[in-house]
Design an enzyme around this catalytic site. Structure first.
Site, short mmCIF file in Angstrom:
data_model
loop_
_atom_site.label_atom_id
_atom_site.label_comp_id
_atom_site.label_asym_id
_atom_site.label_seq_id
_atom_site.Cartn_x
_atom_site.Cartn_y
_atom_site.Cartn_z
N GLU A 146 0.80 -1.23 0.00
CA GLU A 146 0.00 0.00 0.00
C GLU A 146 0.83 1.28 0.00
O GLU A 146 0.59 2.16 -0.84
CB GLU A 146 -0.99 0.00 1.18
CG GLU A 146 -2.09 -1.05 1.09
CD GLU A 146 -1.69 -2.41 1.63
OE1 GLU A 146 -0.48 -2.70 1.70
OE2 GLU A 146 -2.59 -3.20 1.97
N CYS B 78 -1.19 -0.07 7.23
CA CYS B 78 -1.55 0.33 5.86
C CYS B 78 -2.97 0.89 5.80
O CYS B 78 -3.26 1.76 4.99
CB CYS B 78 -1.44 -0.86 4.93
SG CYS B 78 0.27 -1.36 4.67
N ALA C 272 5.42 -35.25 -13.46
CA ALA C 272 5.46 -35.28 -14.93
C ALA C 272 5.22 -36.72 -15.34
O ALA C 272 6.01 -37.62 -15.00
CB ALA C 272 6.81 -34.79 -15.44
N ARG D 9 9.70 -23.17 -9.84
CA ARG D 9 10.77 -23.21 -8.83
C ARG D 9 11.10 -21.81 -8.34
O ARG D 9 11.33 -21.58 -7.16
CB ARG D 9 12.04 -23.84 -9.42
CG ARG D 9 11.90 -25.33 -9.64
CD ARG D 9 13.17 -25.89 -10.26
NE ARG D 9 13.08 -27.34 -10.42
CZ ARG D 9 13.99 -28.07 -11.04
NH1 ARG D 9 15.07 -27.48 -11.57
NH2 ARG D 9 13.85 -29.37 -11.13
N THR E 167 15.68 -40.35 -5.25
CA THR E 167 15.74 -39.50 -6.45
C THR E 167 17.04 -38.70 -6.48
O THR E 167 17.67 -38.56 -7.53
CB THR E 167 14.53 -38.52 -6.44
OG1 THR E 167 13.34 -39.31 -6.57
CG2 THR E 167 14.60 -37.52 -7.57
N LEU F 124 17.98 -28.97 -9.12
CA LEU F 124 16.75 -28.37 -8.58
C LEU F 124 16.83 -26.85 -8.45
O LEU F 124 16.19 -26.27 -7.58
CB LEU F 124 16.38 -29.01 -7.22
CG LEU F 124 16.22 -30.54 -7.22
CD1 LEU F 124 16.00 -31.06 -5.81
CD2 LEU F 124 15.07 -30.97 -8.13
C1 AOF Z 1 -0.45 -5.34 4.04
N1 AOF Z 1 0.20 -5.16 2.87
O1 AOF Z 1 1.73 -5.77 1.37
C2 AOF Z 1 1.41 -7.18 3.21
C3 AOF Z 1 0.68 -7.37 4.42
O2 AOF Z 1 5.86 -8.11 9.97
P1 AOF Z 1 5.03 -7.07 9.29
O3 AOF Z 1 4.87 -5.82 10.08
O4 AOF Z 1 5.48 -6.82 7.86
O5 AOF Z 1 3.55 -7.67 9.18
C4 AOF Z 1 3.31 -8.90 8.58
C5 AOF Z 1 1.83 -9.03 8.34
O6 AOF Z 1 1.40 -8.01 7.45
C6 AOF Z 1 1.41 -10.33 7.67
O7 AOF Z 1 1.20 -11.34 8.60
C7 AOF Z 1 0.12 -9.91 7.02
O8 AOF Z 1 -0.90 -9.85 7.98
C8 AOF Z 1 0.41 -8.49 6.58
N2 AOF Z 1 0.91 -8.45 5.19
N3 AOF Z 1 -0.25 -6.44 4.76
O9 AOF Z 1 -1.22 -4.46 4.46
C9 AOF Z 1 1.13 -6.02 2.43
N4 AOF Z 1 2.35 -8.06 2.80
ZN ZN Z 2 0.51 -3.20 5.75
#
Ligand code: AOF
Ligand code: ZN
Length: 376
Positions: free
Chosen positions: A68, A100, A170, A200, A212, A220
């Site tokens: 955000e 955010c 596969a 990957r 394997t 890998l």
């Molecule tokens: C958002 N926007 O792009 C993402 C979110 O450790 P922090 O402070 O970065 O918080 C991690 C948490 O933030 C994660 O568990 C999830 O709830 C949220 N991720 N939230 O507003 C984002 N990646």
């Molecule tokens: Zn956030």
């Protein structure tokens, strides 16, 4: 009344269109955001000539900053009165950056369209509440299943404390996955193989059984031009520590991590030699003579990995299936036949287990790709 109804339908169509675009954008950092999901935000405004994207953001590599603030920064003053499309409910907690949800409010966003809901206790429901309290219109759950599918690793790790497991298979036209004692046998063509390398790049870790690893000596890694640095961690189920220090896996251990899941039976000297070559260990318990998968997966999740692709062989695939630990099946169906001495696929490609449903399919060169997800 009729006009109002058609306007609502038109807005719903626009919302789905931009949410679909945001979901596609969120794919960019899959496998690169540590314990955070790869989320995307689009800021869209309509000054009378139709909707225009004025800001874009994807969760940064490593997991921060979130999507955000990056999208808001790009939009600048144009964010005022605009709509924000977010693939995950905006966060409500004070981490290294302010929530955010508050950032969207301060920027003057008028409307927020959300995809998946966040199971994180610090966020769940609170993110949307902050937006509503600030007077914004909130539409939740637009393309929620598609948004959740893209961040399934994050959601499964949060809820089940284990990574999302994708079984990649596969299978030849005659139902085989290889030929006994012959190492790697080409089942699919070059287009499908490149697709596997892309998968990957987007996954946190790949896992194979020691059988394997010894028979095929696989590397890998992701070897697509420009994406070499996106190789995932490589994990081998190697209860007694048999992996050769001269294997391609060990020789590349300093470029992409190699983790051996070993039990206390593994020889200390062998472990020391492998450790000197850069290999790490996941010390795991055994259950009926095999590595205990639930404990192993818990350890993998605890190390911050949210997506795991199981790439072979038949025995390892069967073990994950028997334990009910497969969330997704990525099935490549080759046009070639293997014939005499073939190793039978652990799954009949025409009859997937009943709790799996077909999510998407595509053709890669001569080969058919089908992706199934678990419904329960
Ligand atoms: C958002 N926007 O792009 C993402 C979110 O450790 P922090 O402070 O970065 O918080 C991690 C948490 O933030 C994660 O568990 C999830 O709830 C949220 N991720 N939230 O507003 C984002 N990646
Ligand atoms: Zn956030």
């Amino acid at each position: 009344m009729a006009r109002g109804g058609s306007q609502v339908a038109r807005q719903a169509e626009i919302d789905r269109r931009f949410m679909a675009a945001a979901i596609r954008l969120s794919r960019r950092h899959l496998g690169l955001t540590a314990t955070n999901p790869s989320v995307a935000t689009l800021i869209v405004r309509d000054d009378g000539d139709g909707p225009v994207i004025v800001g874009r953001g994807v969760t940064a590599i490593g997991g921060r900053p979130h999507a955000e603030p990056q999208a808001l920064e790009e939009a600048g003053e144009l964010a005022r009165g605009a709509t924000a499309y977010v693939t995950l409910e905006p966060c409500a907690h004070h981490g290294r950056t302010p929530p955010c949800a508050n950032a969207l409010a301060s920027a003057g966003i008028a409307r927020v369209v959300g995809g998946a809901s966040d199971p994180d206790d610090r966020v769940s429901g609170r993110g949307y509440a902050i937006l509503r309290d600030a007077g914004m219109e909130v539409v939740e759950g637009v393309l929620a299943d598609e948004a959740a599918d893209q961040m399934a690793g994050y959601l499964i790790r949060s809820l089940k404390k284990r990574p999302e497991v994708t079984l990649k298979l596969a299978v030849s036209a005659d139902g085989m996955i290889g030929r006994l004692g012959e190492g790697q046998v080409a089942i699919t063509g070059p287009v499908a193989r490149r697709q596997v390398h892309l998968m990957r790049a987007e996954t946190d870790a790949i896992l194979v059984g020691i059988g394997t690893a010894l028979a095929d000596d696989p590397e890998l890694t992701c070897r697509l031009p420009g994406l070499e640095k996106r190789s995932p961690a490589r994990i081998v189920l190697d209860r007694t520590g048999r992996l050769s220090p001269h294997s391609k896996l060990v020789l590349s251990a300093r470029e992409a991590p190699v983790l051996l899941a070993v039990s206390s039976e593994a020889d200390a000297d062998r472990k020391a030699a492998l450790a000197a070559a850069g290999v790490s260990f996941l010390a795991t318990e055994t259950f009926q003579g095999r590595i205990a998968l639930p404990e192993l997966l818990e350890d993998i999740a605890a190390q911050g990995m949210a997506t795991l692709m199981v790439e072979g062989g038949a025995e390892t695939a069967r073990y994950f299936l028997e334990e009910g630990l497969v969330d997704r099946i990525a099935l490549f169906r080759g046009a070639k036949t293997i014939g005499e001495g073939g190793v039978a696929s652990p799954l009949d490609p025409d009859h997937m287990p009943p709790d799996f449903r077909l999510l998407r399919q595509a053709r890669f060169g001569e080969d058919l790709y089908q992706e199934f997800t678990r419904t329960s």
